[in-house]
Design a protein around this motif. Structure first.
Motif, PDB file in Angstrom:
ATOM      1  N   THR A 126      -1.796   3.976  12.250  1.00  0.00           N
ATOM      2  CA  THR A 126      -1.218   2.634  12.391  1.00  0.00           C
ATOM      3  C   THR A 126      -1.889   1.676  11.414  1.00  0.00           C
ATOM      4  O   THR A 126      -3.111   1.660  11.278  1.00  0.00           O
ATOM      5  CB  THR A 126      -1.414   2.098  13.819  1.00  0.00           C
ATOM      6  OG1 THR A 126      -0.700   2.944  14.723  1.00  0.00           O
ATOM      7  CG2 THR A 126      -0.884   0.675  13.955  1.00  0.00           C
ATOM      8  N   LEU A 127      -1.058   0.882  10.744  1.00  0.00           N
ATOM      9  CA  LEU A 127      -1.536  -0.206   9.894  1.00  0.00           C
ATOM     10  C   LEU A 127      -1.128  -1.516  10.539  1.00  0.00           C
ATOM     11  O   LEU A 127       0.054  -1.854  10.607  1.00  0.00           O
ATOM     12  CB  LEU A 127      -0.939  -0.101   8.489  1.00  0.00           C
ATOM     13  CG  LEU A 127      -1.349  -1.208   7.507  1.00  0.00           C
ATOM     14  CD1 LEU A 127      -2.832  -1.121   7.175  1.00  0.00           C
ATOM     15  CD2 LEU A 127      -0.511  -1.136   6.217  1.00  0.00           C
ATOM     16  N   ALA A 146       4.096  -3.249  13.292  1.00  0.00           N
ATOM     17  CA  ALA A 146       3.088  -2.482  12.571  1.00  0.00           C
ATOM     18  C   ALA A 146       3.775  -1.341  11.817  1.00  0.00           C
ATOM     19  O   ALA A 146       4.922  -0.983  12.096  1.00  0.00           O
ATOM     20  CB  ALA A 146       2.046  -1.934  13.538  1.00  0.00           C
ATOM     21  N   HIS A 147       3.052  -0.767  10.852  1.00  0.00           N
ATOM     22  CA  HIS A 147       3.549   0.383  10.101  1.00  0.00           C
ATOM     23  C   HIS A 147       2.839   1.640  10.594  1.00  0.00           C
ATOM     24  O   HIS A 147       1.663   1.596  10.964  1.00  0.00           O
ATOM     25  CB  HIS A 147       3.284   0.203   8.604  1.00  0.00           C
ATOM     26  CG  HIS A 147       4.030  -0.941   7.999  1.00  0.00           C
ATOM     27  ND1 HIS A 147       5.338  -0.849   7.569  1.00  0.00           N
ATOM     28  CD2 HIS A 147       3.660  -2.219   7.759  1.00  0.00           C
ATOM     29  CE1 HIS A 147       5.734  -2.011   7.081  1.00  0.00           C
ATOM     30  NE2 HIS A 147       4.733  -2.861   7.189  1.00  0.00           N
ATOM     31  N   HIS A 148       3.572   2.768  10.583  1.00  0.00           N
ATOM     32  CA  HIS A 148       3.027   4.003  11.150  1.00  0.00           C
ATOM     33  C   HIS A 148       3.280   5.191  10.230  1.00  0.00           C
ATOM     34  O   HIS A 148       4.290   5.244   9.522  1.00  0.00           O
ATOM     35  CB  HIS A 148       3.663   4.297  12.511  1.00  0.00           C
ATOM     36  CG  HIS A 148       3.492   3.206  13.512  1.00  0.00           C
ATOM     37  ND1 HIS A 148       2.274   2.889  14.059  1.00  0.00           N
ATOM     38  CD2 HIS A 148       4.394   2.352  14.067  1.00  0.00           C
ATOM     39  CE1 HIS A 148       2.419   1.893  14.911  1.00  0.00           C
ATOM     40  NE2 HIS A 148       3.700   1.547  14.925  1.00  0.00           N
ATOM     41  N   ILE A 188       0.849  -1.188   0.000  1.00  0.00           N
ATOM     42  CA  ILE A 188       0.000   0.000   0.000  1.00  0.00           C
ATOM     43  C   ILE A 188       0.883   1.236   0.000  1.00  0.00           C
ATOM     44  O   ILE A 188       1.961   1.247   0.596  1.00  0.00           O
ATOM     45  CB  ILE A 188      -0.964  -0.007   1.210  1.00  0.00           C
ATOM     46  CG1 ILE A 188      -2.047   1.064   1.050  1.00  0.00           C
ATOM     47  CG2 ILE A 188      -0.206   0.157   2.529  1.00  0.00           C
ATOM     48  CD1 ILE A 188      -3.195   0.909   2.047  1.00  0.00           C
ATOM     49  N   SER A 189       0.433   2.285  -0.675  1.00  0.00           N
ATOM     50  CA  SER A 189       1.227   3.511  -0.808  1.00  0.00           C
ATOM     51  C   SER A 189       0.846   4.533   0.252  1.00  0.00           C
ATOM     52  O   SER A 189      -0.221   4.456   0.876  1.00  0.00           O
ATOM     53  CB  SER A 189       0.992   4.121  -2.200  1.00  0.00           C
ATOM     54  OG  SER A 189      -0.363   4.568  -2.312  1.00  0.00           O
ATOM     55  N   ASP A 190       1.734   5.517   0.430  1.00  0.00           N
ATOM     56  CA  ASP A 190       1.425   6.618   1.330  1.00  0.00           C
ATOM     57  C   ASP A 190       0.152   7.336   0.874  1.00  0.00           C
ATOM     58  O   ASP A 190      -0.663   7.773   1.696  1.00  0.00           O
ATOM     59  CB  ASP A 190       2.581   7.619   1.378  1.00  0.00           C
ATOM     60  CG  ASP A 190       3.814   7.075   2.077  1.00  0.00           C
ATOM     61  OD1 ASP A 190       3.791   5.901   2.488  1.00  0.00           O
ATOM     62  OD2 ASP A 190       4.798   7.834   2.203  1.00  0.00           O
ATOM     63  N   GLU A 191      -0.019   7.458  -0.435  1.00  0.00           N
ATOM     64  CA  GLU A 191      -1.190   8.150  -0.964  1.00  0.00           C
ATOM     65  C   GLU A 191      -2.479   7.408  -0.619  1.00  0.00           C
ATOM     66  O   GLU A 191      -3.505   8.032  -0.295  1.00  0.00           O
ATOM     67  CB  GLU A 191      -1.060   8.302  -2.485  1.00  0.00           C
ATOM     68  CG  GLU A 191       0.032   9.258  -2.939  1.00  0.00           C
ATOM     69  CD  GLU A 191       1.436   8.691  -2.767  1.00  0.00           C
ATOM     70  OE1 GLU A 191       2.396   9.496  -2.716  1.00  0.00           O
ATOM     71  OE2 GLU A 191       1.586   7.446  -2.673  1.00  0.00           O
TER      72      GLU A 191
END
Length: 306
Positions: free
Chosen positions: A52-53, A37-39, A8-11
């Motif tokens: 948070t993802l 996790a990704h933040h 998944i992209s920042d956009e």
């Protein structure tokens, strides 16, 4: 995580945040923080959010993750100031499925996380102990899941079979396999003891309390208004010792059950071994995150020898 997710992209993250939480996004920036996790930080309309993802499997289902974050929000509403809770989306839910995982947001906290040495200082440890004591006294939020063992009795034997042949899934795969295989007897011993202790914990289930699960220094933020705990995805009913792993130096404020302390030391070790075994058996390319995971695997395997 140190590296952006590849799925998944920042956009796309910015679009999801704008759709469900903050209509006007002026800036979205990836934060190479933590592990698991990704933040991102999202800014818009004078508001800053921490995004948070979370990946669901194997730690969660969509239902259990939603219940954990909704539970944290309920605890905050009940007056537990230590809880930095997720914010509801326009739907009223606290998580949003974005395909690559479940997205959630919390308010941006102005503060800092203590270093490990600072977190061990008696004054700070006592503050954490008192905060956790308040959490443990709180009525359990509706729908909160109960802790369950991370592995079953078949885990050690299945891992032994999986590590009997070379792994070719990436540059660190064989290194991980060899390390796991070298500890197969220890993993079997840890698993047997873990399940024995889990049975004791279940026999006292009526005394379980809401627990954070990972209240270590990385999930603590010192703010102008005092200590806050973040990252509530592990919130669950459990023996209170689940939260004491890093706080035993503050024993003058605690009366932990040694067997339950041992249970949750093993709970952490085995859950980490499960995750790292899965990580390196899967395709990987040798990123900074992969090398951090390898260090984590070695640390957990060596920790049992202490």
């Amino acid at each position: 995580m140190l590296s952006r997710p590849s799925t998944i992209s920042d956009e796309a993250i910015a679009h999801a945040v704008a759709t469900h939480w903050l209509p006007e996004i002026a800036d979205i920036s990836y934060l190479p923080w933590g592990f698991g996790a990704h933040h991102w930080r999202a800014i818009g309309g004078g508001t800053t959010l921490f995004v948070t993802l979370d990946q669901l499997e194997p730690r969660h289902t969509a239902t259990s993750l939603e219940a954990a974050y909704a539970g944290a929000a309920a605890l905050a509403v009940s007056g537990l100031d230590v809880v930095c809770a997720p914010l509801p989306a326009r739907s009223g839910r606290f998580t949003v499925d974005v395909g690559a995982g479940a997205l959630s947001v919390t308010p941006w906290l102005e503060g800092r996380s203590p270093a490990e040495a600072e977190a061990r200082e008696p004054r700070h440890a006592r503050e954490v102990v008192l905060a956790l004591a308040a959490l443990h006294r709180a009525p359990p939020p509706d729908g909160l899941r109960s802790w369950t063992p991370q592995v079953g009795p078949e885990f050690a034997d299945e891992l032994r079979v999986r590590t009997a042949e070379p792994w070719t899934s990436g540059p660190l795969a064989e290194q991980a396999r060899v390390a796991l295989a070298a500890h197969d007897d220890a993993i079997k011993r840890w698993t047997d003891r873990y399940l024995e202790l889990a049975e004791k914990a279940f026999s006292r289930r009526d005394s379980w309390v809401p627990t954070h699960g990972e209240p270590h220094n990385g999930n603590q933020v010192i703010t102008a208004r005092g200590l806050r705990l973040v990252d509530w995805e592990s919130l669950a009913l459990a023996p209170p010792e689940r939260d004491y792993a890093d706080l035993l130096d503050a024993a003058d404020l605690l009366l932990p059950d040694p067997m339950m302390v041992e249970l949750f030391a093993l709970d952490w070790r085995l859950s980490e071994i499960v995750e790292y075994a899965r990580w390196f058996a899967a395709p990987h390319t040798g990123t900074d995150d992969d090398h951090t995971a390898m260090e984590g695997l070695y640390e957990e395997l060596a920790g049992g020898a202490k």
